[in-house]
Design an enzyme around this catalytic site. Structure first.
Site, mmCIF file in Angstrom:
data_model
loop_
_atom_site.group_PDB
_atom_site.id
_atom_site.type_symbol
_atom_site.label_atom_id
_atom_site.label_comp_id
_atom_site.label_asym_id
_atom_site.label_seq_id
_atom_site.Cartn_x
_atom_site.Cartn_y
_atom_site.Cartn_z
ATOM 1 N N TYR A 117 0.810 -1.216 0.000
ATOM 2 C CA TYR A 117 0.000 0.000 0.000
ATOM 3 C C TYR A 117 0.843 1.266 0.000
ATOM 4 O O TYR A 117 0.397 2.303 -0.476
ATOM 5 C CB TYR A 117 -0.901 0.043 1.244
ATOM 6 C CG TYR A 117 -2.193 -0.710 1.152
ATOM 7 C CD1 TYR A 117 -2.223 -2.032 0.731
ATOM 8 C CD2 TYR A 117 -3.384 -0.104 1.506
ATOM 9 C CE1 TYR A 117 -3.409 -2.733 0.668
ATOM 10 C CE2 TYR A 117 -4.587 -0.796 1.456
ATOM 11 C CZ TYR A 117 -4.592 -2.109 1.033
ATOM 12 O OH TYR A 117 -5.772 -2.788 0.974
ATOM 13 N N LYS A 163 4.291 -15.009 1.707
ATOM 14 C CA LYS A 163 4.397 -15.651 0.387
ATOM 15 C C LYS A 163 5.888 -15.831 0.137
ATOM 16 O O LYS A 163 6.462 -15.294 -0.816
ATOM 17 C CB LYS A 163 3.724 -14.747 -0.671
ATOM 18 C CG LYS A 163 3.645 -15.339 -2.054
ATOM 19 C CD LYS A 163 2.539 -16.381 -2.236
ATOM 20 C CE LYS A 163 2.626 -16.996 -3.614
ATOM 21 N NZ LYS A 163 1.682 -18.108 -3.826
ATOM 22 N N ASP A 196 -1.881 -18.139 -0.017
ATOM 23 C CA ASP A 196 -2.920 -18.726 -0.877
ATOM 24 C C ASP A 196 -3.612 -19.899 -0.195
ATOM 25 O O ASP A 196 -4.839 -19.953 -0.100
ATOM 26 C CB ASP A 196 -2.359 -19.115 -2.267
ATOM 27 C CG ASP A 196 -1.021 -19.840 -2.215
ATOM 28 O OD1 ASP A 196 -0.469 -20.011 -1.112
ATOM 29 O OD2 ASP A 196 -0.532 -20.246 -3.285
ATOM 30 N N ASP A 220 -5.812 -7.322 4.298
ATOM 31 C CA ASP A 220 -7.034 -6.725 3.742
ATOM 32 C C ASP A 220 -7.919 -7.822 3.152
ATOM 33 O O ASP A 220 -9.106 -7.923 3.460
ATOM 34 C CB ASP A 220 -6.653 -5.702 2.657
ATOM 35 C CG ASP A 220 -7.876 -5.103 1.977
ATOM 36 O OD1 ASP A 220 -8.831 -4.734 2.690
ATOM 37 O OD2 ASP A 220 -7.885 -5.027 0.737
ATOM 38 N N ASP A 224 -11.627 -9.945 4.835
ATOM 39 C CA ASP A 224 -12.951 -10.073 4.206
ATOM 40 C C ASP A 224 -13.356 -11.553 4.123
ATOM 41 O O ASP A 224 -14.527 -11.898 4.300
ATOM 42 C CB ASP A 224 -12.980 -9.449 2.798
ATOM 43 C CG ASP A 224 -13.336 -7.956 2.815
ATOM 44 O OD1 ASP A 224 -12.949 -7.258 3.776
ATOM 45 O OD2 ASP A 224 -13.997 -7.479 1.867
HETATM 46 C C1 IPM Z 1 -10.243 -1.764 4.487
HETATM 47 C C2 IPM Z 1 -10.468 -1.084 3.162
HETATM 48 C C3 IPM Z 1 -9.333 -0.103 2.889
HETATM 49 C C4 IPM Z 1 -8.045 -0.901 2.804
HETATM 50 C C5 IPM Z 1 -9.472 0.765 1.619
HETATM 51 C C6 IPM Z 1 -10.805 1.443 1.553
HETATM 52 C C7 IPM Z 1 -8.373 1.757 1.546
HETATM 53 O O1 IPM Z 1 -10.620 -2.023 2.152
HETATM 54 O O2 IPM Z 1 -10.096 -1.065 5.508
HETATM 55 O O3 IPM Z 1 -10.239 -3.000 4.535
HETATM 56 O O4 IPM Z 1 -7.753 -1.495 1.762
HETATM 57 O O5 IPM Z 1 -7.317 -0.926 3.795
HETATM 58 MN MN MN Z 2 -10.764 -4.094 2.872
#
Ligand code: IPM
Ligand code: MN
Ligand code: NAD
Length: 328
Positions: A117, A163, A196, A220, A224
């Site tokens: 990032y 990785k 992975d 990140d 999710d």
């Molecule tokens: C998160 C979001 C952010 C990230 C974006 C919106 C910059 O996806 O907080 O998970 O990638 O960190």
């Molecule tokens: Mn995110």
């Protein structure tokens, strides 16, 4: 007096923030709201106005909902840049993303202010676009140390995800984590996994996972996935901490533009982020537990559409406040 800077942001952000403000008021915690994200770009040309940053620095903790506006996607100035800048400015390098449900109780410790990032990026003369993953030893050491401390405190295993079979920075990552494990944290069971196959483990055997430490981008994506196996993004909260200074507390989800403005977003992720703030940011663990229990009750009593129910955002907020009274 304790003061919280609140950044409602964009999309469903202000809707879930409204429920958090009701809880802050019920607990008698002083707060102010500040423009941030897409709304700030439209009004002031920048996602993180100076005055907002100053208010965050001066606060005891920062509560953020979500940023992101579809009309600004691909534009040179985007809401998400404000979020990255805020994390960097506050130095909140450790992003704690818990995922719990039934027998699952895992915690992803995501490095938040380095890696892919924040490395060099740009476009070369030959037309090639690039992003670079960069880490220094101290950057890896501090996040690894934080994760070891948390694993030790919880009495759980630490899994470091990288990785190393491909990436140069993963070699540094693995060396540093291994070294710390041998020298300072030999009491904490440690293992390593490749990102992975670890994504598959989150789906197939999430109950086998304790504390996870990983690079910014991996964290990140994996958070999710972890959210998906524990009830979805409507439930997933996070705490971003540095060494002193105000912490930043925010849901894992984004501004959910498809459902914004309808009053149907699930406020649980935001309210759980508020609970993390009470615990880790403001030193009010009893209120944090009471709020966590109240949210659990409300998820049963008044589930929103993402959970198969038909409660509105404020309907779930009502249930949380009723239950908070009982638990307080
Ligand atoms: C998160 C979001 C952010 C990230 C974006 C919106 C910059 O996806 O907080 O998970 O990638 O960190
Ligand atoms: Mn995110
Ligand atoms: P998203 O998290 O906004 O939405 C993904 C899916 O989850 C959608 O189906 C959405 O409706 C659902 N969802 C998310 N939160 C929910 C909630 N509280 N209640 C019910 N359903 C919910 O991800 P996206 O659609 O990929 O991104 C939208 C925007 O948000 C983008 O601009 C992105 O950059 C931004 N974003 C911001 C943050 C943040 O501010 N921390 C985090 C992630 C994404």
């Amino acid at each position: 007096m304790t003061h919280v800077a609140v950044l409602p942001g964009d999309g469903i952000g202000p809707e879930v923030t409204a429920e958090a403000l009701r809880v802050l008021d019920a607990l008698g915690i002083d707060h102010t709201e500040h423009p941030f994200g897409g709304n700030a770009i439209l009004a002031q040309g920048t996602p993180l106005p100076e005055a907002t940053l100053a208010a965050c620095r001066a606060a005891d903790a920062v509560l953020l909902a979500a940023v992101g506006l579809p009309e600004l996607e691909g534009q040179p100035v985007r809401p998400e840049q404000g979020l990255l800048a805020l994390r960097k400015e506050l130095g909140v390098y450790a992003n704690l993303r818990p995922a719990r449900a039934g027998r699952i109780d895992l915690l992803i410790v995501r490095e938040l202010v380095g890696g892919l990032y924040f490395g060099a990026k740009g476009t070369r003369d030959d037309g090639t676009w690039f992003d670079t993953c960069e880490y220094s030893r101290p950057e890896v050491e501090r996040i690894a140390r934080r994760a070891f401390e948390i694993a030790r405190e919880r009495g759980s295993r630490l899994t470091s995800v990288d990785k190393v079979n491909v990436l140069h920075t993963s070699r540094l990552w693995r060396d540093v984590v291994t070294e710390l494990g041998e020298t300072e944290y030999s009491d904490v069971p440690l293992d390593h996994a490749l990102v992975d196959s670890f994504a598959m483990t989150i789906v197939n055997a999430p109950e086998s996972i304790g504390v996870v430490v990983t690079e910014n981008t991996f964290g990140d994506i994996l958070s999710d996935v972890a959210a998906a196996v524990t009830g979805g993004l409507g439930l997933a909260a996070s705490a971003s901490l540095g060494d002193g200074g105000p912490g930043l507390f925010e849901p894992v989800h984004g501004s959910a533009p498809q459902i914004a403005g309808q009053g149907i977003a699930n406020p649980a992720a935001m309210l759980r982020s508020l609970a993390l703030m009470l615990h880790h940011g403001l030193g009010r663990p009893d209120e944090a537990s009471a709020l966590e229990r109240a949210v659990d009750d409300a998820l049963e009593a008044a589930p929103t559409g993402d959970l198969g129910g038909d409660s509105t955002t404020s309907g779930m907020g009502d249930a949380v406040l009723r239950s908070l009274d009982v638990h307080a």
